[in-house]
Write an enzyme that holds these catalytic residues in place. Structure first.
Site, mmCIF file in Angstrom:
data_model
loop_
_atom_site.group_PDB
_atom_site.id
_atom_site.type_symbol
_atom_site.label_atom_id
_atom_site.label_comp_id
_atom_site.label_asym_id
_atom_site.label_seq_id
_atom_site.Cartn_x
_atom_site.Cartn_y
_atom_site.Cartn_z
ATOM 1 N N LYS A 47 -16.002 -2.972 -91.615
ATOM 2 C CA LYS A 47 -15.077 -3.905 -92.281
ATOM 3 C C LYS A 47 -13.634 -3.457 -92.075
ATOM 4 O O LYS A 47 -12.757 -4.268 -91.777
ATOM 5 C CB LYS A 47 -15.400 -3.978 -93.783
ATOM 6 N N GLN A 91 -18.402 -2.225 -102.652
ATOM 7 C CA GLN A 91 -19.579 -2.151 -101.785
ATOM 8 C C GLN A 91 -20.843 -1.913 -102.604
ATOM 9 O O GLN A 91 -20.908 -0.975 -103.393
ATOM 10 C CB GLN A 91 -19.398 -1.035 -100.747
ATOM 11 N N ASP A 114 -15.802 -11.462 -101.958
ATOM 12 C CA ASP A 114 -17.248 -11.399 -101.706
ATOM 13 C C ASP A 114 -17.968 -12.603 -102.315
ATOM 14 O O ASP A 114 -19.148 -12.825 -102.045
ATOM 15 C CB ASP A 114 -17.833 -10.099 -102.282
#
Length: 287
Positions: A47, A91, A114
């Protein structure tokens, strides 16, 4: 996936450059990584690399696995109030002592790139502008990129998580590009699962069981999107393991009109979609 993601990143690079010229703003993505799980570290590294490639400002905040929940929540609140941060991502998975839902709900919805916050999930449900979870969004972008016809098609999504399965089923059924499907959402309690999958023109496998989908489940000519990625021991490999998807690729691929490999399929598109969301978050804050 690799090819489509590379082209999308090139487009994003131009848009980031234009945003900088027009508003003197650079979208910023901050990732919080807790613990030292190898898969999470790899995802975050990819990422960060992709964010830098398109010109985003990227920051990774690392905490040891034993970090207190309050420390993480306080940091998220700090990032919520930081104008240089467009998107915040924590994460997953998280250590057991940290409440995942509390973490997700602490991120302000306008920075939840997200797409996991209940407000963004609710907006998705109603077809309103919000942030779409990165993997389903990446799959939609993939279908659009290769101009795969979805209108009127039978789609089967295997797996009902809030991260992939549920949002994917909503996107495929909604009006618009890569939508207008008749969708069946299957899961561990589905009866006659094979029969459902065999009917499908489009199969999205997101259940986390390596090579679960076999050739005898697939209708010839079907489009198969494999979201699964699992480490499987393989002593013949230098690393001692290999990555497997949820689909038995070698036996299923000859039957398909289109299929995504693992790795290199849905994964790169997930990261590209995350970057797209980060850019969108920055644009919305400046309009």
């Amino acid at each position: 996936g690799k090819k489509a993601a590379a082209e999308l990143r090139e487009e994003l690079k131009k848009e980031v450059s234009e945003l900088k010229t027009k508003y003197n703003k650079v979208p910023g993505l901050t990732v919080i990584l807790i613990g030292d799980m190898a898969p999470s570290q790899i995802y975050v590294r990819n990422k960060e690399k992709s964010a830098n490639e398109v010109g985003l400002k990227s920051e990774v905040i690392k905490y040891p696995e034993a970090v207190e929940e309050k420390t993480v929540l306080d940091k998220i609140e700090e990032l919520n109030n930081d104008e240089t941060v467009s998107g915040i991502l924590v994460q997953l998975p998280l250590p057991k002592h940290i409440d995942k839902q509390k973490v997700i709900e602490t991120i302000t919805p306008s920075k939840d790139v997200d797409g996991f916050h209940p407000i963004n999930q609710g907006l998705l449900m109603q077809g309103l502008p919000g942030f779409i979870p990165a993997t389903p969004y990446g799959i939609v972008l993939l279908l659009q990129h290769f101009k795969i016809e979805t209108t009127g098609k039978e789609a089967v999504v295997i797996g009902r998580s809030n991260i992939v399965g549920r949002p994917m089923s909503i996107l495929l059924s909604q009006p618009g590009p890569a939508g207008n499907c008749t969708v069946t959402l299957c899961h561990s309690k589905t009866q006659n699962l094979n029969e459902h999958i065999r009917r499908a023109d489009i199969v999205v496998a997101a259940l986390g069981q390596p090579e679960f989908v076999k050739a005898d489940m697939i209708k010839p000519g079907a489009v198969v999107i494999d979201v699964g990625i699992t480490r499987v021991d393989n002593p013949s490999k230098k690393s001692g393991f290999e990555l497997k998807g949820d689909v038995d690729f070698s036996n299923v691929s000859p039957l398909c009109s289109w299929i995504t490999p693992v790795p290199g399929g849905a994964g790169p598109m997930t990261i590209a979609a995350l970057l797209q969301n980060t850019l969108l978050a920055c644009v919305r804050r400046n309009n």
